[in-house]
Motif scaffolding. Sequence first.
Motif, mmCIF file in Angstrom:
data_model
loop_
_atom_site.group_PDB
_atom_site.id
_atom_site.type_symbol
_atom_site.label_atom_id
_atom_site.label_comp_id
_atom_site.label_asym_id
_atom_site.label_seq_id
_atom_site.Cartn_x
_atom_site.Cartn_y
_atom_site.Cartn_z
ATOM 1 N N PRO A 1 -3.111 -3.478 3.608
ATOM 2 C CA PRO A 1 -1.268 -3.396 4.188
ATOM 3 C C PRO A 1 -1.296 -4.789 4.734
ATOM 4 O O PRO A 1 -1.571 -5.124 5.041
ATOM 5 C CB PRO A 1 -1.356 -2.489 5.148
ATOM 6 N N PHE B 1 -1.388 7.061 4.924
ATOM 7 C CA PHE B 1 -1.543 5.929 3.920
ATOM 8 C C PHE B 1 -2.154 6.676 2.988
ATOM 9 O O PHE B 1 -2.890 7.325 3.180
ATOM 10 C CB PHE B 1 -2.611 4.898 4.094
ATOM 11 N N ALA C 1 2.060 2.315 2.261
ATOM 12 C CA ALA C 1 1.349 2.993 4.353
ATOM 13 C C ALA C 1 3.330 3.149 4.757
ATOM 14 O O ALA C 1 3.731 2.637 4.196
ATOM 15 C CB ALA C 1 1.050 2.483 4.611
ATOM 16 N N ILE D 1 -9.707 3.128 2.893
ATOM 17 C CA ILE D 1 -8.606 2.548 2.587
ATOM 18 C C ILE D 1 -9.410 1.428 1.932
ATOM 19 O O ILE D 1 -10.361 0.461 2.565
ATOM 20 C CB ILE D 1 -8.309 2.165 4.132
ATOM 21 N N THR E 1 1.142 -1.586 0.136
ATOM 22 C CA THR E 1 -0.002 -0.043 -0.330
ATOM 23 C C THR E 1 0.642 1.228 -0.012
ATOM 24 O O THR E 1 0.332 2.330 0.484
ATOM 25 C CB THR E 1 -0.761 -0.158 1.455
#
Length: 171
Positions: free
Chosen positions: A160, A63, A41, A156, A39
Amino acid sequence: MASARLPALTLAAMMMAAGGSPADAACPQALAVYDEAQTGAEIAFAGPLPDVDGMQHRFSLSFAEGGVTMDGVVMMAGEPDRPWGVIMHDCPQGDATGAEIAACTVWEGPVYIIGVEGAVDWLPAREAMRTAGDRLLLPDFGAAVMQSQAWQAERITTLPGDVFRLKACQE
């Protein structure tokens, strides 16, 4: 002043030429920045904390997708005493009840580092200012995100993983 910066710049240039990055240099855990492969992140530690803070570390988790930002802390807890992380999203400011904190807690659990050789250890305590681990492990973090309000609101949409790799070192 320029000559004082020269060794650090020279070291960074030599590491880049050798295929490394400045993040590969010895970075204190309190200044480490990690990212998650699926992701992107990012976890950025907040730097050294004063002793009166009571926390071992503070960090932010962001994120890129949806602009979601979460706050994290690491304290010593459990039996035996170990680094225990808590990640929260949209918690009320100021005094909050235990129920309010529980409602905004996304994840909590032990925090591990994984060294270059693959050895797993506890996240270093802030007093040690030890070198950051090559990877950061938050067990079951991805599964916890799926239960969060940010996931439910589709801010989101890509889960993740539980492992974040060292990306950079803050100055």
